[in-house]
Enzyme design. Sequence first.
Site, PDB file in Angstrom:
ATOM      1  N   ASP A   9       3.148  -4.479   8.000  1.00  0.00           N
ATOM      2  CA  ASP A   9       1.937  -3.648   7.904  1.00  0.00           C
ATOM      3  C   ASP A   9       0.741  -4.592   8.037  1.00  0.00           C
ATOM      4  OD1 ASP A   9      -0.276  -2.260   7.100  1.00  0.00           O
ATOM      5  OD2 ASP A   9       0.555  -1.593   5.174  1.00  0.00           O
ATOM      6  N   GLN A  14      -4.422  -5.131   6.816  1.00  0.00           N
ATOM      7  CA  GLN A  14      -5.417  -6.049   6.236  1.00  0.00           C
ATOM      8  C   GLN A  14      -5.456  -7.401   6.942  1.00  0.00           C
ATOM      9  OE1 GLN A  14      -7.694  -5.257   4.165  1.00  0.00           O
ATOM     10  NE2 GLN A  14      -6.912  -3.234   3.670  1.00  0.00           N
ATOM     11  N   LYS A  23     -10.380  -0.706  10.368  1.00  0.00           N
ATOM     12  CA  LYS A  23     -10.440  -1.890   9.507  1.00  0.00           C
ATOM     13  C   LYS A  23     -10.680  -3.155  10.323  1.00  0.00           C
ATOM     14  CE  LYS A  23      -7.200   0.018   6.120  1.00  0.00           C
ATOM     15  NZ  LYS A  23      -7.986   0.392   4.954  1.00  0.00           N
ATOM     16  N   HIS A  51       0.880  -1.176   0.000  1.00  0.00           N
ATOM     17  CA  HIS A  51       0.000   0.000   0.000  1.00  0.00           C
ATOM     18  C   HIS A  51       0.920   1.229   0.000  1.00  0.00           C
ATOM     19  CE1 HIS A  51      -2.779   2.985   1.720  1.00  0.00           C
ATOM     20  NE2 HIS A  51      -3.763   2.174   1.382  1.00  0.00           N
ATOM     21  N   CYS A  61      -4.647   2.374  -3.804  1.00  0.00           N
ATOM     22  CA  CYS A  61      -3.409   2.892  -3.203  1.00  0.00           C
ATOM     23  C   CYS A  61      -2.284   1.859  -3.288  1.00  0.00           C
ATOM     24  CB  CYS A  61      -3.623   3.322  -1.743  1.00  0.00           C
ATOM     25  SG  CYS A  61      -4.839   4.591  -1.545  1.00  0.00           S
TER      26      CYS A  61
HETATM   27  N1  PLP Z   1      -1.721  -0.627   4.644  1.00  0.00           N
HETATM   28  C1  PLP Z   1      -2.624  -1.376   3.995  1.00  0.00           C
HETATM   29  C2  PLP Z   1      -2.261  -2.755   3.537  1.00  0.00           C
HETATM   30  C3  PLP Z   1      -3.912  -0.873   3.755  1.00  0.00           C
HETATM   31  O1  PLP Z   1      -4.809  -1.618   3.100  1.00  0.00           O
HETATM   32  C4  PLP Z   1      -4.205   0.447   4.207  1.00  0.00           C
HETATM   33  C5  PLP Z   1      -5.529   1.036   3.936  1.00  0.00           C
HETATM   34  O2  PLP Z   1      -6.236   0.621   3.030  1.00  0.00           O
HETATM   35  C6  PLP Z   1      -3.227   1.157   4.896  1.00  0.00           C
HETATM   36  C7  PLP Z   1      -1.994   0.593   5.093  1.00  0.00           C
HETATM   37  C8  PLP Z   1      -3.495   2.541   5.412  1.00  0.00           C
HETATM   38  O3  PLP Z   1      -4.463   2.514   6.388  1.00  0.00           O
HETATM   39  P1  PLP Z   1      -5.076   3.900   6.964  1.00  0.00           P
HETATM   40  O4  PLP Z   1      -5.585   4.654   5.776  1.00  0.00           O
HETATM   41  O5  PLP Z   1      -6.145   3.456   7.888  1.00  0.00           O
HETATM   42  O6  PLP Z   1      -3.968   4.607   7.656  1.00  0.00           O
END
Ligand code: PLP
Length: 405
Positions: A197, A200, A223, A120, A363
């Site tokens: 990270d 998900q 999430k 992401h 993203c």
């Molecule tokens: N990392 C991953 C794999 C994501 O899917 C997302 C959001 O879709 C993020 C990071 C960023 O999350 P946030 O926008 O809640 O900070």
Amino acid sequence: MSFDLQATRAEFPLLALAKPPLHYLDNAATSQIHQSALQAMADHDMFRRANIMRGTYRLAEAATTAYEEARARVARFLNAFTPNEVVFTSGATSALNLVAHSFGESLRSGDEVIVSLAEHHSNLVPWQLLRQRTGIILKFLPVTADGRIDATALAGLATSRCRLIAVTHCSNVTGAVTDIAAIVAAARSVGARVLVDGAQQVQHGPVDVQALGIDFYAFSGHKCYGPTGIGVLWARHALLDAMPPFLAGGGMVGEVTPEGSTFARPPQRFEAGTPPIAQAVGLGAALSWLTTLPWGDIRRHEQRLLQALLAGLARKPGVRILGPTDLEARHPVVSFDIAGLHPHDVCQVLDRHGVALRGGHHCAQPLMQHFGLDGANRASIALYNSLADIEALLDGLDDVIEVLR
Ligand code: PLP
């Protein structure tokens, strides 16, 4: 306790109250909020609202206790060594930026950071900015044809200058789950740290950071059935302790004079200013609820829906599934392309069927480029989804193909 889908769905007010019924399949973007989190936030603001860490009256002490109890709940959900390893942030993005800034400050020109092509943007762009600031070398772990992070490539990629390998636990595009053990083994062989990270992963059950053997873990509350505006950075305490502050202000200092300041120990060092207190309490409630669930049953339920979705999509003309098409090492997040159709148009037609679906680059543009696309549609399943949601999507897609083609 066995998993009761109807009873569980009824615990999500937005879904329970939706008229006509909502087929919500954008859970990778934001899941619906569980009633325990809503209730905990309302209770907090009605009965314990005060600033934390500062007041010496009973109300402020109760607020501080609730906030610290939330930290302890996060620590239990992650099987952290101690609650002091849990830093509250505003989300996964701010947690990842915190590491890129504060851990990043110890990196020198020529040091290497490895990320994957499946990240992401939140776990890519902060490292690109660090490269601009310090001259680090940013290397990319390739992905396989079906979009899995190829950990075997680390053998040729990680050198003794590698300081950090930062990868997603689960792809927000393909649902593929990363082989973290392989990443950790490769990182340890060159003395590098590992950041995962977990944005998900957390909605699919408790995580064990000790068993994973990693150094940093980041995720967002919204999430995993919790509130927006709150997230977590978990890190080994010795690492946090060696890191300089990221944001500065109240609550993160030891002593301040006109000449300079000393800083509090972690986690307070990284929680400058008034934090999202009620949201932290709400997240603690959501994670405590998640910890009590029968995850074996839920995984089987999610996999049944995933299987129905994959099989249904495979039968549609012109539909290409991005990522693994089997059930192995993956969560129920499925992106797909419909030849000749724009993902946003697909979403708009599906909305008329009461199906909330995502379309865009999610993203994760480098991964989209790997698949040769600008964007795609994505269905992401949560524990409260039912076969009726999958059927509504598949039926809706027939209409989409008829209307738009
Ligand atoms: N990392 C991953 C794999 C994501 O899917 C997302 C959001 O879709 C993020 C990071 C960023 O999350 P946030 O926008 O809640 O900070």
